[in-house]
Design a protein around this motif. Structure first.
Motif, PDB file in Angstrom:
ATOM      1  N   UNK A  62      25.059  10.692  -6.872  1.00 53.39           N
ATOM      2  CA  UNK A  62      24.658  10.575  -5.467  1.00 53.39           C
ATOM      3  C   UNK A  62      23.180  10.240  -5.350  1.00 53.39           C
ATOM      4  N   UNK A  63      22.364  10.886  -6.168  1.00 52.73           N
ATOM      5  CA  UNK A  63      20.917  10.624  -6.140  1.00 52.73           C
ATOM      6  C   UNK A  63      20.619   9.183  -6.535  1.00 52.73           C
ATOM      7  N   UNK A  64      21.370   8.659  -7.492  1.00 57.69           N
ATOM      8  CA  UNK A  64      21.198   7.254  -7.880  1.00 57.69           C
ATOM      9  C   UNK A  64      21.656   6.343  -6.750  1.00 57.69           C
ATOM     10  N   UNK A  65      22.808   6.650  -6.172  1.00 62.47           N
ATOM     11  CA  UNK A  65      23.385   5.804  -5.129  1.00 62.47           C
ATOM     12  C   UNK A  65      22.443   5.689  -3.926  1.00 62.47           C
ATOM     13  N   UNK A  66      21.752   6.772  -3.608  1.00 59.47           N
ATOM     14  CA  UNK A  66      20.837   6.752  -2.464  1.00 59.47           C
ATOM     15  C   UNK A  66      19.638   5.838  -2.701  1.00 59.47           C
ATOM     16  N   UNK A  67      19.275   5.618  -3.970  1.00 58.87           N
ATOM     17  CA  UNK A  67      18.094   4.809  -4.265  1.00 58.87           C
ATOM     18  C   UNK A  67      18.423   3.357  -4.611  1.00 58.87           C
ATOM     19  N   UNK A  68      19.669   3.026  -4.777  1.00 60.38           N
ATOM     20  CA  UNK A  68      20.029   1.657  -5.159  1.00 60.38           C
ATOM     21  C   UNK A  68      19.497   0.602  -4.186  1.00 60.38           C
ATOM     22  N   UNK A  69      19.544   0.822  -2.856  1.00 59.85           N
ATOM     23  CA  UNK A  69      19.009  -0.208  -1.951  1.00 59.85           C
ATOM     24  C   UNK A  69      17.542  -0.530  -2.202  1.00 59.85           C
TER      25      UNK A  69
END
Length: 739
Positions: free
Chosen positions: A52-59
């Motif tokens: 989740x932490x990675x997914x939030x920063x992908x943009x």
């Protein structure tokens, strides 16, 4: 018309009008659920999960919140310049679609027989609609000799959403049709089944209206899985509660009483067990709030809302309808008084299934409960074959799936993890160390870094002499690309050797996390992506079921102790529920493995099965034991058990058949999780109804006698000998005296 007459007509009419208005408002929302529902698995995980932490920063690295689709094209004749030009045109046309980002140029496989295109799709839009547009465009533009599939995470999401499309129509039609047929057979009346179905349908309409607005306000997450369970649970529970009320109403009419008096008497007799049963189900469901998964956590309040309206409908809408219709509801077989007692002579013949069963239990209680227990324990042995550690995303949809077929073709020509890379966020100064860890892992095929300088948005990265070297397609002499840096971090895109949704890929991600932790330090590098999402979801589900199942048992045991004012009887009931659940899961495991050939099960399947079987099984416990306690107060424990069994046997069996049929209807939705829940709950409810509630619990309670109510006063209350069981042997004499 007298004031009393106005009250007897006005109150039912007013209640019916209120429910009609609620149903009229809520009915149209059946077609609007997709406006507030999501099937993006990454949104279900807790914020603390690494993926989740990675997914939030992908943009921050990719420039937008997207979900990748992969177009894979094959040709036995290979790909010449003309065909590659055709595919470049296709890539441009795909990129021009609404909700679709810039597609990558065609990438030819090493064997020259396949080409893949990476297509980013806006995850804030309707993913399924975008994928369907891409599929239509691909099949329209490609010439002869080319075969194409749209797969990747976006393709699987589209196929999954498509699988849920039958919830609003097909699922409801099958469930309501099955309930109608069962009720017609049981009551042999054309009108009563309609009234009961109206009760459950209007309860569902108002519940859906409430859930829709709460989901729109962001109070909880609603997805197709929860939606389907809500529909089935409300229909089944409302019908069960309605049948309990109908049984009491029928008894009151048979006394005989006027329809208003019968409706009031039936309400007073059924309100406590219905509210107690519904309250127990709600208490069990609300334990799901302890879950770390948003879908599990949302199911608790969503399903509880459904149960609340099922209770309200059964205690207001149905009584109002029956108060207006009266005896006509049972036409052409009007209610007749029936005895719930056995003849004084134990050798006298008895008529009817339940009197015969009560006579059998009174003669051989110990043998019956021992045999039932051994059979259930034997069935539970199948639990050792239950594989509930997760399944591949490609197996979630039953039947045809273009994404699954495309993934198989992709794996034949490219690295199996193509299109669904793992995402690693690492500080820029630790890039070399991170690449070294990745290159040393056998499950990794290639490593790239997010780069705004590259036409594909990423550049290949490798170590050369202890330094990171970047490469990307471009004109000769062009400057080498540089990584995109955000807050001092870079994003590595890691293509795995195994399919992203496989257990082997999950093992690779788990190994990478351990290696990064030991090499770079705790939480220095974060690993996300589709595989990491699956891994974190499975781990969280296993944690949830380990925590929540014991909590549900404790909560239900406490509630039963308060309701029955005893300790022994609640322990018996909870033990019977556990044995029944084990048997249902054991048989289900055998059927899934050896009959249906399922690849495994989601870790949440045992949790959901437990919640529904235990919570709904307690419904029947309460129906039975509340009547047994009522009869025991007047006639003694053993006679009260027999009278309670005869009085409730028919309604509990009918309710169990209805609930099993409604949950079995989930099987029409081609989703593996729902198909498994459908079988587990349907089979478990039938087992609970026909064996546990009809034989095991009455036999154990009869064998124990007054001890069942210990330590309440009822356990010490002297009662006359049971005339229905006049002792014919010394053993029966002792049992009678102990009752």
């Amino acid at each position: 018309m007298t004031a009393g007459r106005w009250v007897r007509i006005g109150i039912p009419v007013l209640l019916v009008l209120v429910w009609l208005v609620g149903g009229a408002i809520g009915g149209p929302y059946f077609g609007k659920v997709d406006q507030v529902a999501t099937n993006d698995q990454s949104t279900f995980l807790p914020a603390s999960a690494e993926s989740t932490r990675v997914n939030e920063r992908l943009p921050d690295f990719t420039g937008g919140d997207t979900i990748p689709a992969v177009v894979v094209v094959t040709s036995d004749a290979g790909f010449d310049d003309d065909r590659l030009a055709e595919l470049r045109t296709l890539a441009d046309d795909i990129s021009a679609l609404d909700g679709v980002g810039q597609s990558s140029p065609p990438i030819v496989s090493d064997d020259g027989e396949a080409v893949q295109l990476f297509v980013p799709i806006d995850s804030d839009g309707t993913v399924r609609a975008s994928v369907e547009e891409i599929r239509a465009l691909v099949h329209d533009e490609l010439g002869e000799g080319l075969d194409a599939w749209v797969t990747g995470p976006a393709g699987f999401t589209a196929d999954l959403v498509k699988g849920f499309l039958g919830i609003d129509g097909l699922l409801l039609a099958v469930a309501l049709g099955a309930v109608f047929v069962i009720l017609v057979i049981v009551y042999r009346s054309p009108l009563l089944p309609v009234l009961v179905l109206l009760t459950s349908t209007f309860a569902l309409c108002v519940a859906l209206l409430t859930v829709w607005w709460l989901a729109k306000a962001g109070v909880f997450v609603l997805n197709g899985q929860v939606q389907g369970i809500l529909f089935i649970l409300v229909i089944g529970a409302a019908t069960d509660y309605a049948l309990l009320y109908v049984a009491r109403f029928r008894e009151a009419l048979a006394e005989p009483r006027p329809r208003w008096d019968a409706a009031v008497r039936a309400w007073r007799a059924s309100v406590e067990p219905i509210v107690a049963s519904g309250g127990t189900v709600i208490a069990g469901l609300m334990c799901l709030l302890l879950s770390d998964l948003a879908t599990n956590r949302a199911l608790g309040p969503i399903a509880s809302i459904g149960i609340v309206f099922a209770i309200l409908s059964a205690l207001t809408f149905l009584p109002a309808l029956l108060a207006l219709v009266g005896r006509a509801a049972f036409w052409p077989f009007p209610p007749r008084a029936a005895s719930i007692d056995l003849p004084d002579d134990p050798r006298a013949p008895v008529r009817g299934l339940w009197p015969r069963q009560a006579r059998l239990i009174s003669r051989h209680p110990r043998a019956i409960w021992i045999v039932c227990t051994l059979v259930l324990l034997g069935a539970g042995a199948g639990l050792v074959q239950l594989k509930a550690d997760g399944v591949a995303a490609s197996d979630l949809v039953l039947g045809a799936s273009e994404a699954r077929d495309g993934q198989a073709v992709l794996g034949e020509h490219f690295p199996a993890g193509s299109g669904s890379p793992a995402s690693v966020i690492v500080p820029e100064e630790r890039l070399v160390d991170a690449v070294g860890v990745l290159e040393a892992e056998r499950g990794v095929d290639t490593v790239s870094v997010a780069s705004a300088d590259s036409p594909t948005g990423q550049a290949a990265v490798a170590l050369d002499g202890g330094a990171a070297v970047f490469a990307a397609p471009g004109p000769p002499g062009a400057a080498p690309p540089t990584p995109t840096v955000s807050d001092g971090d870079v994003l590595l895109l890691v293509t795995l050797n195994d399919p992203a949704d496989s257990l082997a890929a999950e093992h690779t991600v788990r190994a990478l996390r351990a290696d990064f932790s030991s090499t770079l330090g705790e939480s220095v590098a974060l690993v996300g992506g589709p595989t990491a999402i699956d891994l974190d979801t499975n781990d969280t589900s296993i944690r949830d079921r380990t925590l929540i199942i014991p909590v549900i048992l404790a909560v239900i045991l406490l509630i039963l102790m308060l309701l029955l004012r005893a300790l022994v009887a609640p322990l018996i009931l909870v033990a019977s529920v556990i044995v029944s659940f084990g048997a249902a899961m054991g048989v289900s495991a055998l059927v899934f493995d050896h009959v249906l050939g399922f690849p495994g099960a989601d870790p949440a399947v045992p949790l959901y099965g437990f919640v529904f079987l235990v919570a709904l099984g307690v419904d029947y416990n309460i129906f039975l034991m509340s009547r047994v306690r009522e009869e025991s107060l007047a006639h003694g424990t053993r006679r009260g058990i027999l009278r309670g069994l005869i009085a409730t046997g028919g309604v509990i069996t009918s309710a169990g058949m209805v609930l099993a049929a409604t949950f079995a209807a989930l099987g029409v939705i081609p989703i593996l999780f729902l198909a498994q829940i459908a079988f587990i709950v349907a089979f478990g409810v039938l087992l609970d109804t026909l064996v546990v509630r009809s034989l095991l619990v009455p036999a154990v309670s009869y064998d124990l006698g007054r001890v069942s109510w210990w330590p309440s006063r009822l356990s010490r209350r002297p009662v006359p000998a049971d005339p229905a069981s006049v002792p014919a042997t010394r053993r029966e004499l002792r049992r009678t005296l102990e009752s």
